[in-house]
Scaffold this motif. Structure first.
Motif, short mmCIF file in Angstrom:
data_model
loop_
_atom_site.label_atom_id
_atom_site.label_comp_id
_atom_site.label_asym_id
_atom_site.label_seq_id
_atom_site.Cartn_x
_atom_site.Cartn_y
_atom_site.Cartn_z
N LYS A 255 0.86 -1.18 0.00
CA LYS A 255 0.00 0.00 0.00
C LYS A 255 0.90 1.23 0.00
CE LYS A 255 -3.26 -2.27 3.12
NZ LYS A 255 -3.99 -2.14 4.40
N VAL A 256 0.71 2.08 -0.99
CA VAL A 256 1.53 3.29 -1.05
C VAL A 256 0.75 4.53 -0.64
CG1 VAL A 256 3.08 2.33 -2.78
CG2 VAL A 256 1.05 3.59 -3.52
N ARG A 257 -0.57 4.42 -0.58
CA ARG A 257 -1.38 5.52 -0.07
C ARG A 257 -2.71 4.98 0.42
NH1 ARG A 257 -1.73 11.05 -0.09
NH2 ARG A 257 0.22 11.20 -1.25
N MET A 258 -3.18 5.50 1.55
CA MET A 258 -4.50 5.18 2.09
C MET A 258 -5.20 6.48 2.43
SD MET A 258 -3.69 1.94 4.62
CE MET A 258 -2.32 2.79 5.42
N GLU A 259 -6.40 6.66 1.91
CA GLU A 259 -7.23 7.82 2.22
C GLU A 259 -8.64 7.34 2.53
OE1 GLU A 259 -6.98 10.47 -1.08
OE2 GLU A 259 -4.90 11.05 -0.66
N GLY A 260 -8.99 7.27 3.81
CA GLY A 260 -10.28 6.72 4.19
C GLY A 260 -10.37 5.26 3.78
N SER A 261 -11.38 4.94 2.98
CA SER A 261 -11.57 3.56 2.53
C SER A 261 -10.88 3.28 1.20
CB SER A 261 -13.08 3.26 2.38
OG SER A 261 -13.74 3.41 3.63
N SER A 262 -10.18 4.29 0.67
CA SER A 262 -9.51 4.12 -0.62
C SER A 262 -8.04 3.78 -0.40
CB SER A 262 -9.61 5.40 -1.44
OG SER A 262 -10.96 5.72 -1.72
N GLU A 263 -7.56 2.82 -1.19
CA GLU A 263 -6.16 2.41 -1.09
C GLU A 263 -5.55 2.31 -2.48
OE1 GLU A 263 -6.66 -0.43 2.89
OE2 GLU A 263 -6.01 -1.30 0.99
N ILE A 264 -4.25 2.60 -2.53
CA ILE A 264 -3.46 2.40 -3.75
C ILE A 264 -2.32 1.47 -3.41
CG2 ILE A 264 -2.07 3.51 -5.53
CD1 ILE A 264 -3.66 6.13 -4.71
N TRP A 265 -2.26 0.36 -4.14
CA TRP A 265 -1.18 -0.61 -4.00
C TRP A 265 -0.32 -0.53 -5.26
CZ3 TRP A 265 -1.37 -5.16 -0.44
CH2 TRP A 265 -2.41 -5.07 0.50
N ALA A 266 0.98 -0.75 -5.12
CA ALA A 266 1.86 -0.69 -6.28
C ALA A 266 3.02 -1.66 -6.11
CB ALA A 266 2.38 0.72 -6.51
N ALA A 267 3.53 -2.13 -7.25
CA ALA A 267 4.70 -3.02 -7.25
C ALA A 267 5.46 -2.83 -8.55
CB ALA A 267 4.27 -4.47 -7.12
N PRO A 268 6.79 -2.72 -8.47
CA PRO A 268 7.58 -2.66 -9.70
C PRO A 268 7.63 -4.01 -10.38
CG PRO A 268 9.02 -2.77 -7.80
CD PRO A 268 7.63 -2.67 -7.27
N LEU A 269 7.68 -3.99 -11.72
CA LEU A 269 7.77 -5.20 -12.52
C LEU A 269 8.98 -5.09 -13.45
CD1 LEU A 269 4.02 -5.47 -13.64
CD2 LEU A 269 5.08 -6.63 -11.70
N THR A 270 9.31 -6.20 -14.08
CA THR A 270 10.39 -6.17 -15.07
C THR A 270 10.00 -5.24 -16.23
OG1 THR A 270 9.40 -8.14 -16.07
CG2 THR A 270 11.25 -8.49 -14.54
N GLY A 271 11.00 -4.82 -16.98
CA GLY A 271 10.75 -3.97 -18.14
C GLY A 271 10.31 -2.57 -17.79
N TYR A 272 10.71 -2.09 -16.62
CA TYR A 272 10.39 -0.73 -16.15
C TYR A 272 8.88 -0.50 -16.01
CZ TYR A 272 15.24 -0.07 -17.54
OH TYR A 272 16.60 -0.20 -17.67
N ARG A 273 8.13 -1.59 -15.88
CA ARG A 273 6.68 -1.48 -15.73
C ARG A 273 6.30 -1.42 -14.24
NH1 ARG A 273 4.51 -6.51 -17.61
NH2 ARG A 273 6.48 -7.28 -16.77
N THR A 274 5.07 -0.99 -13.99
CA THR A 274 4.57 -0.88 -12.62
C THR A 274 3.15 -1.43 -12.55
OG1 THR A 274 5.87 1.13 -12.26
CG2 THR A 274 4.10 0.68 -10.69
N ALA A 275 2.89 -2.32 -11.61
CA ALA A 275 1.53 -2.80 -11.35
C ALA A 275 0.88 -1.88 -10.34
CB ALA A 275 1.56 -4.23 -10.83
#
Length: 345
Positions: A255-275
């Motif tokens: 989780k990279v940000r939480m605001e109330g009931s909203s969350e943002i999750w992120a993970a780096p992937l190969t090829g300079y991509r991001t999930a």
């Protein structure tokens, strides 16, 4: 491969917590594993990506679990294409053994439910190109108290997932705390998947599968794959979401940000991509959720293509510095962001 509810996939590579001694004493000791030893363990090729398979417990527990079910499940994994999608382990959970060990002290298969024994079952599963896992427990008895444990030195409490939204999200929260320890060779395990067991909505099961995937958790199916719905199959067989889970970079999402009931999750992937996963945990209200590049680890000014992993399409719009979407209650949107080729040259 050993049994599953005792969490064989869970490894803390630099720091292993081992509860030795008796449960009544509650003593734990910390075992440090040197980096050189960890590297040597990786050389065997095991655990390079999170394991994928099926486990009997979530749907069958001790009832109806027998060699016929296991054989038919192996057949179904192959015939549906789930095995080809990566689900290779057929894990036999609790209640497969007789209540007591045999005269030589060995665990013995239950004569009623596994009349042909475990070797014959393993041979059948192997003939399908799959692998058989078998469960035991580091206690006097297994979790179901139905068969002997492996060590006979302590009782081990289980913190198993249930087929509810609150249980699923709670397990995800607990698992996220240990993200820094996950990497090729060892993965954090928030428990088996409940997708398809009927206790959550389809949107909630999509959230469940998405969080497990971005968290690099083992994807161990827990439903009856012989009789699953098309909706269930579409979730479990989503190759784009599976690819996030199996990405060889092997970095667990957070989780990279939480605001109330909203969350943002992120993970780096190969090829300079991001999930990126945009999650609305509110039970009733839709939410507009914005992912900012400085939260998800992209440099300012980076323009990206956004691939929607559940709609299976690349969005027409290009995004720079942020992206915003409306997300319905108890639902999620999942994307892979790829920097435009012009910025990679």
């Amino acid at each position: 491969m050993e049994g599953y509810r005792g969490r064989p996939w869970t490894r803390l590579p630099a720091l292993l917590l081992a509860c030795a001694a008796a449960a009544a004493v509650g003593e734990c000791r910390v075992v440090h594993v040197g980096e050189a030893h960890r590297r040597s363990m990786l050389a065997n090729g095991l655990g390079a990506t999170p394991p994928m398979g099926w486990n009997s417990w979530n749907h069958f527990a001790c009832d109806g679990n027998g060699e016929v079910v296991i054989r038919e499940t192996a057949d179904a994994l192959v015939s549906t294409g789930l095995a080809a999608a990566g689900y290779k382990y057929v894990n036999l959970d609790d209640c497969w053994a007789e209540p007591e060990r045999d005269a030589k002290g060995n665990l013995a298969a239950n004569k009623k439910t596994f009349p042909h024994g475990i070797k014959a079952l393993a041979d059948y599963v192997h003939s399908k190109g799959l692998k058989l896992g078998i469960y035991s427990d580091a206690g006097y008895k297994t979790c179901a108290k139905a068969q002997p444990g492996s060590l006979g030195h302590e009782e081990q409490d289980a913190n198993d997932i249930e087929d509810t939204w609150n249980s699923m999200t709670s397990m995800a929260d607990q698992n996220e705390v240990w993200a820094e320890y996950a990497r090729p060779g060892g993965w954090n395990d928030p428990d088996m998947l409940e997708v398809g067991n009927g206790g959550m909505t389809n949107d909630e099961y999509i959230v469940h599968f998405s969080i497990w995937a971005i968290s690099k958790a083992p994807l161990i199916i827990g439903c009856d794959v012989r009789h699953m719905s098309q909706d269930t199959y579409d979730i479990l067989a989503n190759k784009e979401v599976i690819a996030v889970n199996q990405d060889p970079l092997g970095v667990q999402g957070k989780k990279v940000r939480m605001e109330g009931s909203s969350e943002i999750w992120a993970a780096p992937l190969t090829g300079y991509r991001t999930a990126v996963l945009l999650l609305n945990r509110h039970a009733k209200d839709e939410a507009q959720i914005t992912a900012h590049w400085d939260d998800i680890g992209l440099p300012a000014g980076t323009a990206v293509d956004a691939r929607d992993l559940w709609l299976h399409k690349t969005l027409d719009a290009k995004f720079t510095d942020k992206m915003s979407f409306n997300v319905t209650p108890h639902a999620a949107r999942m994307f892979v962001l790829t920097p435009l080729k012009s910025q990679m040259d």
